[in-house]
Design a protein around this motif. Structure first.
Motif, PDB file in Angstrom:
ATOM      1  N   ILE A  34      44.122  43.566  37.068  1.00 14.55           N
ATOM      2  CA  ILE A  34      44.016  42.067  37.284  1.00 14.55           C
ATOM      3  C   ILE A  34      44.250  41.412  35.722  1.00 14.55           C
ATOM      4  N   LYS A  35      43.772  42.162  34.669  1.00 10.35           N
ATOM      5  CA  LYS A  35      44.052  41.925  33.151  1.00 10.35           C
ATOM      6  C   LYS A  35      45.751  42.033  32.976  1.00 10.35           C
ATOM      7  N   GLU A  36      46.222  43.057  33.450  1.00 15.37           N
ATOM      8  CA  GLU A  36      47.880  43.355  33.089  1.00 15.37           C
ATOM      9  C   GLU A  36      48.533  42.081  33.775  1.00 15.37           C
ATOM     10  N   ASP A  37      48.116  41.644  35.269  1.00  9.94           N
ATOM     11  CA  ASP A  37      48.721  40.530  35.729  1.00  9.94           C
ATOM     12  C   ASP A  37      48.567  39.309  34.898  1.00  9.94           C
ATOM     13  N   PHE A  38      47.283  39.160  34.603  1.00  8.41           N
ATOM     14  CA  PHE A  38      47.075  37.885  33.795  1.00  8.41           C
ATOM     15  C   PHE A  38      48.232  37.768  32.381  1.00  8.41           C
ATOM     16  N   CYS A  39      48.319  39.007  32.059  1.00 10.56           N
ATOM     17  CA  CYS A  39      49.141  38.984  30.544  1.00 10.56           C
ATOM     18  C   CYS A  39      50.551  38.516  30.973  1.00 10.56           C
ATOM     19  N   LEU A  40      51.223  38.775  32.529  1.00 12.28           N
ATOM     20  CA  LEU A  40      52.449  38.440  32.794  1.00 12.28           C
ATOM     21  C   LEU A  40      52.362  36.719  32.667  1.00 12.28           C
ATOM     22  N   PHE A  41      51.441  36.149  32.709  1.00 13.40           N
ATOM     23  CA  PHE A  41      51.491  34.918  32.813  1.00 13.40           C
ATOM     24  C   PHE A  41      51.006  33.824  31.269  1.00 13.40           C
ATOM     25  N   ASP A  42      50.374  34.975  30.436  1.00  9.70           N
ATOM     26  CA  ASP A  42      49.634  34.251  29.346  1.00  9.70           C
ATOM     27  C   ASP A  42      50.714  34.008  28.360  1.00  9.70           C
ATOM     28  N   LYS A  74      40.220  25.482  30.081  1.00 12.55           N
ATOM     29  CA  LYS A  74      39.856  25.378  28.742  1.00 12.55           C
ATOM     30  C   LYS A  74      39.672  23.831  28.067  1.00 12.55           C
ATOM     31  N   GLY A  75      40.194  23.154  29.059  1.00 14.75           N
ATOM     32  CA  GLY A  75      40.246  21.585  28.638  1.00 14.75           C
ATOM     33  C   GLY A  75      41.624  21.366  28.144  1.00 14.75           C
ATOM     34  N   ASN A  76      42.497  22.119  28.279  1.00 11.21           N
ATOM     35  CA  ASN A  76      43.751  21.780  27.412  1.00 11.21           C
ATOM     36  C   ASN A  76      44.958  22.168  28.327  1.00 11.21           C
ATOM     37  N   GLY A  77      44.544  22.634  29.857  1.00 11.04           N
ATOM     38  CA  GLY A  77      45.431  22.930  30.824  1.00 11.04           C
ATOM     39  C   GLY A  77      45.967  24.296  30.569  1.00 11.04           C
ATOM     40  N   THR A  78      45.083  25.030  30.145  1.00  7.89           N
ATOM     41  CA  THR A  78      45.229  26.634  29.983  1.00  7.89           C
ATOM     42  C   THR A  78      43.966  27.421  30.021  1.00  7.89           C
ATOM     43  N   ILE A  79      44.078  28.663  30.536  1.00  6.20           N
ATOM     44  CA  ILE A  79      42.856  29.387  31.055  1.00  6.20           C
ATOM     45  C   ILE A  79      42.950  30.777  30.215  1.00  6.20           C
ATOM     46  N   ASP A  80      41.959  31.108  29.614  1.00  8.54           N
ATOM     47  CA  ASP A  80      41.890  32.422  28.968  1.00  8.54           C
ATOM     48  C   ASP A  80      41.481  33.477  30.127  1.00  8.54           C
ATOM     49  N   TYR A  81      41.733  34.860  29.767  1.00  6.03           N
ATOM     50  CA  TYR A  81      41.257  35.780  30.552  1.00  6.03           C
ATOM     51  C   TYR A  81      39.857  36.318  30.391  1.00  6.03           C
ATOM     52  N   SER A  82      38.936  36.353  31.312  1.00  2.00           N
ATOM     53  CA  SER A  82      37.604  36.869  31.189  1.00  2.00           C
ATOM     54  C   SER A  82      37.424  37.606  32.189  1.00  2.00           C
ATOM     55  N   SER A  83      36.427  38.567  32.028  1.00  2.00           N
ATOM     56  CA  SER A  83      35.695  39.527  33.102  1.00  2.00           C
ATOM     57  C   SER A  83      35.176  38.657  34.154  1.00  2.00           C
ATOM     58  N   ARG A  84      34.757  37.554  33.976  1.00  2.00           N
ATOM     59  CA  ARG A  84      34.059  36.548  35.014  1.00  2.00           C
ATOM     60  C   ARG A  84      35.294  36.038  35.887  1.00  2.00           C
ATOM     61  N   ILE A  85      36.512  35.903  35.557  1.00  2.00           N
ATOM     62  CA  ILE A  85      37.797  35.792  36.533  1.00  2.00           C
ATOM     63  C   ILE A  85      38.015  36.892  37.240  1.00  2.00           C
ATOM     64  N   ALA A  86      37.871  38.111  36.645  1.00  2.00           N
ATOM     65  CA  ALA A  86      38.282  39.434  37.444  1.00  2.00           C
ATOM     66  C   ALA A  86      37.335  39.557  38.471  1.00  2.00           C
ATOM     67  N   LYS A  87      36.231  39.223  38.099  1.00  2.00           N
ATOM     68  CA  LYS A  87      34.837  39.362  39.112  1.00  2.00           C
ATOM     69  C   LYS A  87      35.197  38.416  40.244  1.00  2.00           C
ATOM     70  N   LYS A  88      35.482  37.225  39.972  1.00  3.14           N
ATOM     71  CA  LYS A  88      35.730  36.191  41.130  1.00  3.14           C
ATOM     72  C   LYS A  88      36.970  36.516  41.835  1.00  3.14           C
ATOM     73  N   ILE A  89      37.995  37.076  41.220  1.00  6.57           N
ATOM     74  CA  ILE A  89      39.111  37.481  42.059  1.00  6.57           C
ATOM     75  C   ILE A  89      38.735  38.548  43.064  1.00  6.57           C
ATOM     76  N   LYS A  90      37.964  39.691  42.704  1.00  5.29           N
ATOM     77  CA  LYS A  90      37.744  40.880  43.413  1.00  5.29           C
ATOM     78  C   LYS A  90      36.507  40.333  44.540  1.00  5.29           C
ATOM     79  N   GLU A  91      35.611  39.363  44.307  1.00  5.95           N
ATOM     80  CA  GLU A  91      34.951  38.846  45.084  1.00  5.95           C
ATOM     81  C   GLU A  91      35.657  38.080  46.426  1.00  5.95           C
TER      82      GLU A  91
END
Length: 147
Positions: free
Chosen positions: A10-18, A53-70
């Motif tokens: 998930i983190k690797e995939d996020f980096c494709l868009f970061d 984050k309030g500026n139209g961007t999202i930072d990666y976090s383990s919370r995001i990975a957890k939500k995706i897996k759920e």
């Protein structure tokens, strides 16, 4: 790679868009689909609301990975329930009656009395029509909600 749901993937995939300062929210849907979650528009809007984050961007976090897996697990469970329902609905009527349920139980070597079958149906039959439709089946099979 599509369908993988490990934290590392998930983190690797996020980096494709970061883009260096986070992922633009406009890319969130594509990112989530690559991870294996196909969110509804309402789910996507909620995720943006929660993670922006309030500026139209999202930072990666383990919370995001957890939500995706759920969510991936939840989609798999829903699919399994629909498949199970259709395997019991042998007459393709959109509902499971006592005759079908008794036959299915017998096929699984689970012999039940007519009274036990009727009680199972009565427990799941929300609309009182004497059979279990898909929505009633999903509610009956869903794990109890935590309080």
């Amino acid at each position: 790679m599509a369908g993988k749901s490990t934290d590392e993937q998930i983190k690797e995939d996020f980096c494709l868009f970061d883009e260096g300062s986070g992922m633009a929210t406009k890319h969130l849907g594509s990112f989530l689909r690559i991870c294996g979650w196909n969110p509804s528009q309402a789910q996507l809007d909620k995720a943006i609301e929660d993670w922006d984050k309030g500026n139209g961007t999202i930072d990666y976090s383990s919370r995001i990975a957890k939500k995706i897996k759920e969510e991936i697990k939840s989609e798999e469970t829903r699919h399994e329930m629909v498949t199970a329902f259709h395997s019991l609905d042998t007459e393709n009527t959109g509902s499971i009656g006592s005759k079908q349920l008794k036959k299915a139980m017998k096929n699984m070597d689970m012999i039940m009395t007519d009274k036990e079958i009727d009680e199972l149906i009565k427990t799941a039959d929300i609309d009182g029509d004497g059979s279990i439709d898909l929505e009633e089946f999903k509610k009956a099979m869903a794990p109890p909600e935590e309080s």
